[in-house]
Design a protein around this motif. Structure first.
Motif, PDB file in Angstrom:
ATOM      1  N   LYS A 180       0.850  -1.189   0.000  1.00  0.00           N
ATOM      2  CA  LYS A 180       0.000   0.000   0.000  1.00  0.00           C
ATOM      3  C   LYS A 180       0.888   1.242   0.000  1.00  0.00           C
ATOM      4  O   LYS A 180       1.793   1.369   0.813  1.00  0.00           O
ATOM      5  N   ARG A 186       0.864   5.327   0.379  1.00  0.00           N
ATOM      6  CA  ARG A 186       0.109   6.490   0.873  1.00  0.00           C
ATOM      7  C   ARG A 186       0.790   7.748   0.338  1.00  0.00           C
ATOM      8  O   ARG A 186       1.942   8.013   0.671  1.00  0.00           O
ATOM      9  N   ASP A 205      -4.259  10.337  -1.056  1.00  0.00           N
ATOM     10  CA  ASP A 205      -4.628   9.177  -1.857  1.00  0.00           C
ATOM     11  C   ASP A 205      -3.846   7.954  -1.392  1.00  0.00           C
ATOM     12  O   ASP A 205      -2.728   8.083  -0.878  1.00  0.00           O
ATOM     13  N   GLU A 206      -4.432   6.771  -1.597  1.00  0.00           N
ATOM     14  CA  GLU A 206      -3.755   5.516  -1.276  1.00  0.00           C
ATOM     15  C   GLU A 206      -3.943   4.540  -2.416  1.00  0.00           C
ATOM     16  O   GLU A 206      -5.037   4.395  -2.949  1.00  0.00           O
ATOM     17  N   TYR A 207      -2.854   3.878  -2.789  1.00  0.00           N
ATOM     18  CA  TYR A 207      -2.918   2.805  -3.787  1.00  0.00           C
ATOM     19  C   TYR A 207      -2.592   1.504  -3.078  1.00  0.00           C
ATOM     20  O   TYR A 207      -1.576   1.398  -2.390  1.00  0.00           O
ATOM     21  N   GLU A 208      -3.458   0.512  -3.250  1.00  0.00           N
ATOM     22  CA  GLU A 208      -3.220  -0.799  -2.666  1.00  0.00           C
ATOM     23  C   GLU A 208      -3.280  -1.832  -3.779  1.00  0.00           C
ATOM     24  O   GLU A 208      -4.266  -1.910  -4.510  1.00  0.00           O
ATOM     25  N   LEU A 249      -6.270  -1.033  -6.189  1.00  0.00           N
ATOM     26  CA  LEU A 249      -7.328  -0.069  -5.903  1.00  0.00           C
ATOM     27  C   LEU A 249      -6.695   1.254  -5.520  1.00  0.00           C
ATOM     28  O   LEU A 249      -5.764   1.292  -4.705  1.00  0.00           O
ATOM     29  N   HIS A 273      -7.607   4.603  -3.695  1.00  0.00           N
ATOM     30  CA  HIS A 273      -8.577   5.267  -2.820  1.00  0.00           C
ATOM     31  C   HIS A 273      -8.229   6.754  -2.809  1.00  0.00           C
ATOM     32  O   HIS A 273      -7.170   7.138  -2.303  1.00  0.00           O
ATOM     33  N   GLY A 300     -12.654  10.188  -1.092  1.00  0.00           N
ATOM     34  CA  GLY A 300     -13.542   9.057  -0.871  1.00  0.00           C
ATOM     35  C   GLY A 300     -13.828   8.222  -2.109  1.00  0.00           C
ATOM     36  O   GLY A 300     -14.434   7.165  -2.012  1.00  0.00           O
ATOM     37  N   THR A 301     -13.423   8.687  -3.274  1.00  0.00           N
ATOM     38  CA  THR A 301     -13.637   7.898  -4.484  1.00  0.00           C
ATOM     39  C   THR A 301     -12.686   6.709  -4.511  1.00  0.00           C
ATOM     40  O   THR A 301     -11.586   6.760  -3.958  1.00  0.00           O
ATOM     41  N   VAL A 302     -13.142   5.637  -5.158  1.00  0.00           N
ATOM     42  CA  VAL A 302     -12.326   4.434  -5.284  1.00  0.00           C
ATOM     43  C   VAL A 302     -12.277   4.051  -6.761  1.00  0.00           C
ATOM     44  O   VAL A 302     -13.303   3.992  -7.434  1.00  0.00           O
ATOM     45  N   GLU A 339     -10.688   1.202  -9.540  1.00  0.00           N
ATOM     46  CA  GLU A 339     -10.013  -0.072  -9.757  1.00  0.00           C
ATOM     47  C   GLU A 339      -8.964   0.167 -10.835  1.00  0.00           C
ATOM     48  O   GLU A 339      -9.255   0.748 -11.879  1.00  0.00           O
TER      49      GLU A 339
END
Length: 174
Positions: free
Chosen positions: A128, A130, A135-138, A151, A153, A157-159, A161
């Motif tokens: 993950k 940050r 924003d966060e990418y996992e 994903l 994030h 709050g939007t997500v 794919e």
């Protein structure tokens, strides 16, 4: 000295003048807690076993300004530890014979963080990221690059794919 071998606490300057050791000795070998000073200003302070750097300790590299606190095996960073880089980066996690290997947390000088799997000092496997903007990418990583499914994030709050693909250009042959 015990049987003409160093035993107990003492200081020794090596004939090559690059090393100096101060600490505990057992049967002529560095054993217990000690400090190994290097001529360039670097040093190791921590545990020694039968003359070898084994166990927990602290290492300072004078030529880079980097420090490491954690586990060692025969002088190598091995096990869990924290590497603090002079430029502000910090890695806390697993090491295997001197390289980041396994699970860890890497924080860059801007505060951006990656937590997940490492292989040979690179983000590799699940992890993950940050970002500073929140924003966060996992997802999956291969050799420091996002790869495969993930994903994103958004801080709002939007997500999303994400499907990342590494494209390798092959040379054209006739």
């Amino acid at each position: 000295m015990k049987d003409q071998r160093r035993h107990g606490y003492g200081r020794y300057s090596y004939s090559n003048s690059f090393f100096q050791y101060e600490g505990e000795w057992k049967e002529g070998k560095k054993h217990g807690h000690g400090k190994l000073l290097l001529k360039d200003g670097g040093y190791y302070e921590g545990e020694f076993v039968d003359g070898e750097i084994v166990g927990n300790g602290f290492r300072y590299w004078a030529h880079t300004g980097n420090t490491y606190s954690g586990q060692f095996l025969y002088g190598e960073l091995h096990g869990h530890g924290v590497m603090q880089y002079k430029d502000g980066r910090k890695y806390e996690g697993d090491f295997c014979y001197g390289v980041q290997e396994g699970h860890g947390l890497l924080t860059n000088k801007d505060g951006q963080q990656y937590e997940g799997s490492f292989h040979v000092n690179k983000r590799h496997g699940g992890g993950k990221m940050r970002f500073r903007n929140g924003d966060e990418y996992e997802g999956d990583w291969i050799l420091d690059q996002r790869q495969g499914h993930g994903l994103l994030h958004g801080a709002d709050g939007t997500v999303y794919e994400v499907r990342e693909q590494t494209h390798t250009e092959l040379p054209y042959t006739e």
